[in-house]
Design a protein around this motif. Structure first.
Motif, PDB file in Angstrom:
ATOM      1  N   VAL A  86      -2.288  21.952  -2.198  1.00  0.00           N
ATOM      2  CA  VAL A  86      -2.451  20.870  -1.766  1.00  0.00           C
ATOM      3  C   VAL A  86      -2.456  21.696   0.018  1.00  0.00           C
ATOM      4  CG1 VAL A  86      -1.844  18.856  -0.043  1.00  0.00           C
ATOM      5  CG2 VAL A  86      -1.471  18.896  -2.487  1.00  0.00           C
ATOM      6  N   THR A  87      -3.664  21.696   0.488  1.00  0.00           N
ATOM      7  CA  THR A  87      -4.243  22.136   1.884  1.00  0.00           C
ATOM      8  C   THR A  87      -3.779  21.147   2.847  1.00  0.00           C
ATOM      9  OG1 THR A  87      -4.894  24.337   1.052  1.00  0.00           O
ATOM     10  CG2 THR A  87      -5.332  23.826   3.563  1.00  0.00           C
ATOM     11  N   ILE A  88      -2.242  21.581   4.381  1.00  0.00           N
ATOM     12  CA  ILE A  88      -3.153  21.215   5.429  1.00  0.00           C
ATOM     13  C   ILE A  88      -3.193  21.514   6.512  1.00  0.00           C
ATOM     14  CG2 ILE A  88      -1.419  18.771   4.652  1.00  0.00           C
ATOM     15  CD1 ILE A  88       0.921  19.756   6.780  1.00  0.00           C
ATOM     16  N   HIS A  89      -4.161  21.055   7.817  1.00  0.00           N
ATOM     17  CA  HIS A  89      -4.396  22.224   8.675  1.00  0.00           C
ATOM     18  C   HIS A  89      -3.422  20.942   9.888  1.00  0.00           C
ATOM     19  CE1 HIS A  89      -7.024  24.933  11.084  1.00  0.00           C
ATOM     20  NE2 HIS A  89      -6.202  24.676  11.665  1.00  0.00           N
ATOM     21  N   PRO A  90      -2.595  21.280  10.360  1.00  0.00           N
ATOM     22  CA  PRO A  90      -2.360  20.397  11.868  1.00  0.00           C
ATOM     23  C   PRO A  90      -2.751  20.889  12.825  1.00  0.00           C
ATOM     24  CG  PRO A  90      -0.962  21.757  10.933  1.00  0.00           C
ATOM     25  CD  PRO A  90      -1.474  22.080   9.828  1.00  0.00           C
ATOM     26  N   ARG A  91      -3.229  20.297  13.684  1.00  0.00           N
ATOM     27  CA  ARG A  91      -3.761  20.863  15.301  1.00  0.00           C
ATOM     28  C   ARG A  91      -3.097  20.145  16.327  1.00  0.00           C
ATOM     29  NH1 ARG A  91      -8.425  21.064  12.771  1.00  0.00           N
ATOM     30  NH2 ARG A  91      -9.698  23.495  12.380  1.00  0.00           N
ATOM     31  N   PRO A  92      -2.392  21.050  17.545  1.00  0.00           N
ATOM     32  CA  PRO A  92      -1.551  20.765  18.352  1.00  0.00           C
ATOM     33  C   PRO A  92      -2.115  18.995  18.966  1.00  0.00           C
ATOM     34  CG  PRO A  92      -2.442  22.655  18.980  1.00  0.00           C
ATOM     35  CD  PRO A  92      -3.346  22.092  17.928  1.00  0.00           C
ATOM     36  N   ASP A  93      -3.136  18.182  18.850  1.00  0.00           N
ATOM     37  CA  ASP A  93      -3.307  17.451  19.455  1.00  0.00           C
ATOM     38  C   ASP A  93      -3.139  16.108  17.836  1.00  0.00           C
ATOM     39  OD1 ASP A  93      -5.848  17.391  17.182  1.00  0.00           O
ATOM     40  OD2 ASP A  93      -7.104  17.575  19.382  1.00  0.00           O
ATOM     41  N   GLU A  94      -3.277  16.900  16.564  1.00  0.00           N
ATOM     42  CA  GLU A  94      -2.950  15.666  15.531  1.00  0.00           C
ATOM     43  C   GLU A  94      -4.005  14.803  15.275  1.00  0.00           C
ATOM     44  OE1 GLU A  94       2.246  15.645  15.105  1.00  0.00           O
ATOM     45  OE2 GLU A  94       1.506  14.181  17.100  1.00  0.00           O
ATOM     46  N   ARG A  95      -5.055  15.036  15.305  1.00  0.00           N
ATOM     47  CA  ARG A  95      -6.093  14.711  15.076  1.00  0.00           C
ATOM     48  C   ARG A  95      -6.395  13.723  14.036  1.00  0.00           C
ATOM     49  NH1 ARG A  95      -8.693  19.068  17.378  1.00  0.00           N
ATOM     50  NH2 ARG A  95      -9.876  20.269  15.703  1.00  0.00           N
ATOM     51  N   HIS A  96      -5.994  14.980  13.208  1.00  0.00           N
ATOM     52  CA  HIS A  96      -5.976  14.057  11.697  1.00  0.00           C
ATOM     53  C   HIS A  96      -4.726  13.987  11.350  1.00  0.00           C
ATOM     54  CE1 HIS A  96      -6.435  18.316  11.976  1.00  0.00           C
ATOM     55  NE2 HIS A  96      -7.396  18.502  12.277  1.00  0.00           N
ATOM     56  N   ILE A  97      -3.832  15.408  10.686  1.00  0.00           N
ATOM     57  CA  ILE A  97      -2.758  15.411   9.997  1.00  0.00           C
ATOM     58  C   ILE A  97      -1.653  15.635  10.961  1.00  0.00           C
ATOM     59  CG2 ILE A  97      -1.250  17.613   9.284  1.00  0.00           C
ATOM     60  CD1 ILE A  97      -2.320  16.448   6.601  1.00  0.00           C
ATOM     61  N   ARG A  98      -0.552  14.870  11.101  1.00  0.00           N
ATOM     62  CA  ARG A  98       0.365  14.872  12.225  1.00  0.00           C
ATOM     63  C   ARG A  98       1.225  15.943  11.738  1.00  0.00           C
ATOM     64  NH1 ARG A  98       0.170   8.585  11.743  1.00  0.00           N
ATOM     65  NH2 ARG A  98      -1.341   8.363  12.919  1.00  0.00           N
ATOM     66  N   TYR A  99       2.473  16.575  12.717  1.00  0.00           N
ATOM     67  CA  TYR A  99       2.969  17.478  12.282  1.00  0.00           C
ATOM     68  C   TYR A  99       4.092  16.686  11.373  1.00  0.00           C
ATOM     69  CZ  TYR A  99       1.582  21.466  14.971  1.00  0.00           C
ATOM     70  OH  TYR A  99       1.616  22.207  16.215  1.00  0.00           O
ATOM     71  N   LYS A 100       4.527  15.178  11.668  1.00  0.00           N
ATOM     72  CA  LYS A 100       5.365  14.559  10.411  1.00  0.00           C
ATOM     73  C   LYS A 100       5.061  14.894   9.502  1.00  0.00           C
ATOM     74  CE  LYS A 100       7.395   9.812   9.673  1.00  0.00           C
ATOM     75  NZ  LYS A 100       7.358   9.793   8.591  1.00  0.00           N
ATOM     76  N   ASP A 101       3.790  14.727   9.253  1.00  0.00           N
ATOM     77  CA  ASP A 101       3.031  14.882   7.504  1.00  0.00           C
ATOM     78  C   ASP A 101       3.077  15.925   6.920  1.00  0.00           C
ATOM     79  OD1 ASP A 101       1.590  12.213   8.229  1.00  0.00           O
ATOM     80  OD2 ASP A 101      -0.233  13.293   9.111  1.00  0.00           O
ATOM     81  N   ALA A 102       3.361  16.554   7.409  1.00  0.00           N
ATOM     82  CA  ALA A 102       3.621  18.284   7.361  1.00  0.00           C
ATOM     83  C   ALA A 102       4.914  18.289   6.490  1.00  0.00           C
ATOM     84  CB  ALA A 102       3.814  19.165   8.177  1.00  0.00           C
ATOM     85  N   TYR A 103       6.038  17.727   7.705  1.00  0.00           N
ATOM     86  CA  TYR A 103       7.701  17.070   6.640  1.00  0.00           C
ATOM     87  C   TYR A 103       7.486  16.337   5.419  1.00  0.00           C
ATOM     88  CZ  TYR A 103       9.185  19.896  10.751  1.00  0.00           C
ATOM     89  OH  TYR A 103       9.382  21.148  11.899  1.00  0.00           O
ATOM     90  N   ASP A 104       7.241  15.264   5.777  1.00  0.00           N
ATOM     91  CA  ASP A 104       6.779  14.145   4.229  1.00  0.00           C
ATOM     92  C   ASP A 104       6.047  14.770   3.664  1.00  0.00           C
ATOM     93  OD1 ASP A 104       7.785  12.138   6.165  1.00  0.00           O
ATOM     94  OD2 ASP A 104       5.872  11.056   6.674  1.00  0.00           O
ATOM     95  N   LEU A 105       5.243  15.808   3.393  1.00  0.00           N
ATOM     96  CA  LEU A 105       4.551  15.884   2.049  1.00  0.00           C
ATOM     97  C   LEU A 105       5.460  16.546   1.063  1.00  0.00           C
ATOM     98  CD1 LEU A 105       0.706  16.518   3.753  1.00  0.00           C
ATOM     99  CD2 LEU A 105       1.559  15.216   1.320  1.00  0.00           C
ATOM    100  N   LYS A 106       6.204  18.271   1.967  1.00  0.00           N
ATOM    101  CA  LYS A 106       7.066  18.388   0.610  1.00  0.00           C
ATOM    102  C   LYS A 106       8.108  18.525   0.121  1.00  0.00           C
ATOM    103  CE  LYS A 106       9.824  22.515   0.888  1.00  0.00           C
ATOM    104  NZ  LYS A 106       9.175  23.348   0.496  1.00  0.00           N
ATOM    105  N   PRO A 107       8.389  17.293   0.204  1.00  0.00           N
ATOM    106  CA  PRO A 107       8.632  16.861  -0.965  1.00  0.00           C
ATOM    107  C   PRO A 107       8.126  16.587  -1.942  1.00  0.00           C
ATOM    108  CG  PRO A 107       9.734  15.087   0.247  1.00  0.00           C
ATOM    109  CD  PRO A 107       8.714  16.219   1.108  1.00  0.00           C
ATOM    110  N   ILE A 108       7.005  15.616  -1.570  1.00  0.00           N
ATOM    111  CA  ILE A 108       5.892  15.975  -2.677  1.00  0.00           C
ATOM    112  C   ILE A 108       4.631  16.418  -3.071  1.00  0.00           C
ATOM    113  CG2 ILE A 108       3.677  14.428  -2.447  1.00  0.00           C
ATOM    114  CD1 ILE A 108       5.957  12.772  -1.883  1.00  0.00           C
ATOM    115  N   VAL A 109       4.745  18.006  -2.664  1.00  0.00           N
ATOM    116  CA  VAL A 109       4.171  18.869  -2.830  1.00  0.00           C
ATOM    117  C   VAL A 109       4.705  19.843  -4.315  1.00  0.00           C
ATOM    118  CG1 VAL A 109       2.365  20.841  -2.549  1.00  0.00           C
ATOM    119  CG2 VAL A 109       1.923  18.604  -1.370  1.00  0.00           C
TER     120      VAL A 109
END
Length: 237
Positions: free
Chosen positions: A40-63
């Motif tokens: 699974v790939t994500i690309h968080p950007r500073p403006d969080e227009r798609h992936i939010r920084y919180k998503d990155a943490y929430d995905l950690k136990p899922i992936v």
């Protein structure tokens, strides 16, 4: 077999357009892995227009497959990656004002910066990849930074392929051969699709991983997510 990492940014874009949690990003990440995707790939950007920084943490136990986080290595991004410790970090030189990634690194001009950032990630046992154009000198520059892999920026190939020009693959073959000579792993991504992925895979020696998001999610609107993931896996086998 070349691994398929599904970029789920577009799922986040759709979710954010209405607020709430539909579609559910974590469920989609769970499902694509269940359907056979090896990452699974994500690309968080500073403006969080798609992936939010919180998503990155929430995905950690899922992936439970490979977790690849892409982005421009500003301090906030570096801190995020060091806290989460994904399988792989892919460094992409995109500014705040770009719609999507549109160029690889100049690994020669940015050698000192990239070397420093990569050393920090590797001290934390995170595999590193650098987004590069299919230019042999840029591949050599990536090796000089001590990166583990490169990710070939494939937009030009995809465009030429759509025009019927199969010779658009040639710079990518040369770049891949150079990477193999230098013992650099090879990833690829951007505008790869069901139409062109088989041809690309067959011509790139030792292609380890592709990261596909926009095309895969778009194709899934017509064909279904599980079906599309398996169609990619068949073409990459």
């Amino acid at each position: 077999m070349t691994k398929l990492s599904v970029n789920i940014n577009k799922i986040a874009t759709l979710r954010n357009s209405r607020g709430g949690n539909v579609p559910n990003l974590l469920q989609v990440a769970t499902d694509v892995q269940k359907f056979g995707a090896q990452g699974v790939t994500i690309h968080p950007r500073p403006d969080e227009r798609h992936i939010r920084y919180k998503d990155a943490y929430d995905l950690k136990p899922i992936v439970h497959t490979e977790y690849n986080i892409e982005g421009n290595p500003i301090k906030k991004f570096i801190d995020l990656v060091l806290e989460i410790k994904p399988t792989q970090v892919t460094l992409v030189p995109d500014g705040n004002d770009v719609l999507t990634s549109n160029a690889g690194w100049n690994t020669l001009k940015n050698k000192s910066f990239l070397t420093e950032v990569i050393a920090e990630f590797k001290r934390n046992n995170i595999r590193t990849s650098i987004f590069v154009d299919p230019i042999e000198a840029m591949v050599e520059g990536a090796k000089a930074t001590n990166a583990d892999r490169i990710e070939l920026y494939t937009e030009s190939f995809a465009h030429q392929y759509s025009l019927g020009n199969r010779k658009g693959i040639e710079p990518f073959i040369l770049a891949a051969k150079k990477a193999n000579e230098l013992d650099l792993g090879i990833n690829a991504g951007h505008d790869l699709s069901l139409d062109n992925i088989k041809f690309f895979k067959e011509n790139i020696p030792n292609l380890l991983e592709v990261s596909i998001g926009h095309a895969l999610i778009s194709e899934s609107l017509y064909l279904g997510l599980e079906n599309v993931v398996n169609m990619y896996l068949q073409k990459l086998n």
